[in-house]
Design an enzyme around this catalytic site. Structure first.
Site, mmCIF file in Angstrom:
data_model
loop_
_atom_site.group_PDB
_atom_site.id
_atom_site.type_symbol
_atom_site.label_atom_id
_atom_site.label_comp_id
_atom_site.label_asym_id
_atom_site.label_seq_id
_atom_site.Cartn_x
_atom_site.Cartn_y
_atom_site.Cartn_z
ATOM 1 N N ASN A 243 -49.066 -9.148 -16.949
ATOM 2 C CA ASN A 243 -49.475 -9.175 -15.553
ATOM 3 C C ASN A 243 -48.242 -9.109 -14.649
ATOM 4 O OD1 ASN A 243 -51.673 -9.142 -13.758
ATOM 5 N ND2 ASN A 243 -51.471 -11.307 -13.307
ATOM 6 N N GLU B 114 -51.312 -3.861 -7.387
ATOM 7 C CA GLU B 114 -50.511 -5.063 -7.672
ATOM 8 C C GLU B 114 -49.029 -4.714 -7.644
ATOM 9 O OE1 GLU B 114 -50.245 -8.114 -8.069
ATOM 10 O OE2 GLU B 114 -52.111 -9.060 -8.695
ATOM 11 N N ASP C 78 -52.552 -15.423 -5.875
ATOM 12 C CA ASP C 78 -52.186 -14.275 -6.701
ATOM 13 C C ASP C 78 -50.667 -14.115 -6.640
ATOM 14 O OD1 ASP C 78 -52.131 -11.679 -7.988
ATOM 15 O OD2 ASP C 78 -54.221 -11.418 -7.413
ATOM 16 N N ARG D 138 -52.985 -8.905 -21.964
ATOM 17 C CA ARG D 138 -52.172 -7.853 -21.346
ATOM 18 C C ARG D 138 -51.104 -8.537 -20.494
ATOM 19 N NH1 ARG D 138 -52.924 -7.410 -15.905
ATOM 20 N NH2 ARG D 138 -54.967 -7.901 -14.988
ATOM 21 N N GLU E 84 -60.081 -12.703 -18.801
ATOM 22 C CA GLU E 84 -59.944 -13.773 -17.813
ATOM 23 C C GLU E 84 -60.743 -15.018 -18.205
ATOM 24 O OE1 GLU E 84 -60.656 -12.247 -13.879
ATOM 25 O OE2 GLU E 84 -59.369 -10.503 -14.183
ATOM 26 N N ASN F 84 -49.335 -15.520 -12.717
ATOM 27 C CA ASN F 84 -49.035 -14.745 -11.519
ATOM 28 C C ASN F 84 -47.789 -15.284 -10.824
ATOM 29 O OD1 ASN F 84 -50.392 -12.414 -10.402
ATOM 30 N ND2 ASN F 84 -52.294 -13.578 -10.581
#
Length: 291
Positions: free
Chosen positions: A103, A18, A197, A101, A122, A149
């Protein structure tokens, strides 16, 4: 020059690569593997590979003034030194949400850090969008996300984009010079397979989005019109960024996460890092100013 011809420059086999970011001074691509708790670096052609392990899942690693990187870890942002491999605490977050967490992240032209949190399972809509600028407290900007995201900004600095991955929706906001958001609206809803994403905006103002589970990248005009589709040789496309000397090389991170053994046998390059050339350059990477 063959445009939109993806080539795997690092068959890393990452679980969840990522956050690719091009560092012009280093002439290097940086990115993370969230689930393997790793930060990676390579040259434009995939050479000069280096990797570092950190103590927890790292959602983003972005360059700071002074040479270090700011990293998003569960419940905190920290400074990472590539020279020593050490993390230094900068800011605690969401102590009341131990299942969350951090991202995806983005640095705007003022040096402010935008980033999201998410439920690591999730499932719960416990994720939020935050902004942190020098001399200010962390600001909560939006909420109600399961997976946040793609924070990014248009070239004129007036439109902010943010993605609700599970709702398959990319939102646009009006953004002012003080970092205030208003006029939240749907920019695009993704049709067909895949979930939006990470995103990036090129110098022409077009938004690029990787489709997790969609085996493709889509490019949208500022009007929301679909301009291009770039098919990829693996399913889980996580994010793109622009780099190279002329900012016309697109780098793409991908993931093996969630793929079955049968799917992985059909996608040997899943989790690899790809690149291809484009006609329109991206925007320069800004540096985070912590204080």
């Amino acid at each position: 020059m063959n445009l939109y011809q993806p080539e795997c420059i690092w068959p890393l086999g990452a679980t969840l690569a990522e956050g690719p970011v091009w560092h012009a001074e280093d002439k290097a691509l940086y990115f993370v593997d969230i689930k393997q708790r790793a930060i990676h670096r390579c040259a434009e052609d995939g050479g000069r590979r280096q990797s570092w392990t950190v103590p927890d899942e790292v959602g983003f690693a972005l360059p700071m003034h002074g040479g270090d990187f700011v990293c998003g870890l569960p419940g905190r942002i920290e400074r990472f030194s590539f020279e020593t491999g050490e993390l230094t605490p900068l800011q605690p977050l969401e102590a009341h949400l131990p299942g969350n967490r951090l991202n995806d992240g983005y640095v705007d032209r003022h040096g402010a850090l935008w980033f999201g949190s998410m439920d690591n399972a999730e499932e719960a809509p416990s994720g939020a969008l935050y902004r942190h600028a020098a001399g200010e407290a962390v600001q909560h900007k939006d909420g109600g996300y399961v997976i946040t995201n793609g924070p990014c900004v248009s070239p004129d600095g007036r439109t902010f984009y943010h993605t609700d991955t599970l709702e398959k929706t990319i939102y646009a906001f009006d953004l002012d010079e003080q970092g205030n958001l208003s006029n939240k609206r749907v920019f695009v809803r993704i049709e067909g397979s895949g979930y939006p994403d990470g995103t990036a905006v090129d110098a022409d103002g077009a938004l690029w989005v990787g489709l997790f589970g969609g085996a493709r990248i889509e490019r949208y005009a500022a009007s929301g019109e679909l301009l291009d589709t770039i098919n990829m040789p693996c399913s889980n496309i996580t994010k793109v960024t622009f780099g190279g000397e002329d900012l016309r090389t697109v780098f793409v991170t991908t993931a093996r996460k969630g793929l079955s053994a049968e799917e992985l046998s059909r996608e040997p390059l899943a989790g690899g890092i790809f690149s291809f050339r484009v006609a329109s350059p991206g925007q320069l990477q800004h540096l985070y100013i912590p204080e």
